[in-house]
Write an enzyme that holds these catalytic residues in place. Structure first.
Site, PDB file in Angstrom:
ATOM      1  N   ILE A   1       5.866   6.810  -0.414  1.00 12.17           N
ATOM      2  CA  ILE A   1       4.657   7.559  -0.745  1.00 12.17           C
ATOM      3  C   ILE A   1       3.492   6.683  -0.288  1.00 12.17           C
ATOM      4  O   ILE A   1       3.274   5.599  -0.831  1.00 12.17           O
ATOM      5  CB  ILE A   1       4.534   7.843  -2.257  1.00 12.17           C
ATOM      6  CG1 ILE A   1       5.786   8.531  -2.781  1.00 12.17           C
ATOM      7  CG2 ILE A   1       3.287   8.674  -2.541  1.00 12.17           C
ATOM      8  CD1 ILE A   1       5.850   8.618  -4.303  1.00 12.17           C
TER       9      ILE A   1
ATOM     10  N   ARG B   1       2.611  -0.659  -4.849  1.00  9.83           N
ATOM     11  CA  ARG B   1       2.524  -2.100  -4.690  1.00  9.83           C
ATOM     12  C   ARG B   1       1.588  -2.468  -3.552  1.00  9.83           C
ATOM     13  O   ARG B   1       1.529  -1.785  -2.518  1.00  9.83           O
ATOM     14  CB  ARG B   1       3.892  -2.729  -4.472  1.00  9.83           C
ATOM     15  CG  ARG B   1       4.498  -2.695  -3.082  1.00  9.83           C
ATOM     16  CD  ARG B   1       5.280  -1.465  -2.682  1.00  9.83           C
ATOM     17  NE  ARG B   1       5.932  -0.730  -3.718  1.00  9.83           N
ATOM     18  CZ  ARG B   1       7.173  -0.928  -4.149  1.00  9.83           C
ATOM     19  NH1 ARG B   1       7.933  -1.788  -3.555  1.00  9.83           N
ATOM     20  NH2 ARG B   1       7.668  -0.206  -5.108  1.00  9.83           N
TER      21      ARG B   1
ATOM     22  N   GLY C   1       0.818  -1.203   0.000  1.00  7.37           N
ATOM     23  CA  GLY C   1       0.000   0.000   0.000  1.00  7.37           C
ATOM     24  C   GLY C   1       0.855   1.258   0.000  1.00  7.37           C
ATOM     25  O   GLY C   1       0.554   2.221   0.702  1.00  7.37           O
ATOM     26  N   HIS C   2       1.930   1.230  -0.786  1.00 10.20           N
ATOM     27  CA  HIS C   2       2.818   2.384  -0.889  1.00 10.20           C
ATOM     28  C   HIS C   2       3.675   2.252  -2.148  1.00 10.20           C
ATOM     29  O   HIS C   2       3.653   1.231  -2.821  1.00 10.20           O
ATOM     30  CB  HIS C   2       3.717   2.502   0.349  1.00 10.20           C
ATOM     31  CG  HIS C   2       4.630   1.345   0.553  1.00 10.20           C
ATOM     32  ND1 HIS C   2       4.267   0.241   1.309  1.00 10.20           N
ATOM     33  CD2 HIS C   2       5.879   1.096   0.111  1.00 10.20           C
ATOM     34  CE1 HIS C   2       5.261  -0.626   1.313  1.00 10.20           C
ATOM     35  NE2 HIS C   2       6.254  -0.133   0.577  1.00 10.20           N
ATOM     36  N   ALA C   3       4.435   3.312  -2.431  1.00 10.74           N
ATOM     37  CA  ALA C   3       5.411   3.318  -3.528  1.00 10.74           C
ATOM     38  C   ALA C   3       6.710   3.884  -2.973  1.00 10.74           C
ATOM     39  O   ALA C   3       6.739   4.447  -1.877  1.00 10.74           O
ATOM     40  CB  ALA C   3       4.922   4.179  -4.690  1.00 10.74           C
TER      41      ALA C   3
END
Length: 163
Positions: free
Chosen positions: A151, A126, A79-81
């Site tokens: 992020i 992802r 749940g982030h990049a």
């Protein structure tokens, strides 16, 4: 392309050095796109061995390794990049799905073999889901932990990815 280049380098029946082969492999790949990487297997009657060395099979030196395990049924991780970080994700045991998004398209990769890894370049959102019972998700990372590289808001990610 790698096989073509390495076959050109046969000299008196000898294969090119390991370093040269690795270099040719690294430069022949498109490292801007996510992709499944086959990890070499050394078969042995006592069990198999697979090795990933930074700069040899993947385009970065490994600065961090972590793993996810005992993930409850139905839970989603990620749940982030990352702005700078690259990763290789391996299903060391069991299986799970990795959903990647570059801001334009979404792709789903199912990982269930310990001799394959998913290379994730920078700036890909992802989510990791559908963990089987007993799954172990091992992650090799190009950078040490840096909170400013993450992020966490998808809308912020889409804005940064579109630049």
């Amino acid at each position: 392309m790698f096989h073509f280049l390495s076959s050109l380098l046969f000299f008196k029946g000898r294969r090119p050095s390991s370093r040269l082969s690795s270099f040719l492999y690294i430069i022949s790949m498109n490292w801007n796109e996510p992709q499944i990487i086959d990890i070499p297997i050394a078969h042995d009657q006592r069990g198999n061995l697979s090795v990933v060395e930074g700069g040899e099979l993947i385009p970065f030196d490994i600065k961090r390794l972590y793993y996810l395990y005992d993930v409850p049924g139905g839970a989603t991780r990620g749940g982030h990049a990352h702005r700078k970080l690259q990763q290789l994700i391996i299903a060391a045991s069991g299986s799970f799905d990795v959903v990647l998004d570059d801001g334009k398209k979404r792709q789903k990769f199912s990982l269930n073999r310990s001799y394959q890894g998913l290379f994730i370049p920078t700036m890909h959102w992802r989510e990791i889901e559908n963990f089987s019972s007993g799954a172990v998700c091992m992650v090799l990372a190009s950078e040490h932990y840096d909170v400013s590289d993450y992020i966490y808001d998808y809308e912020d990610f889409k804005r940064e990815a579109s630049r």
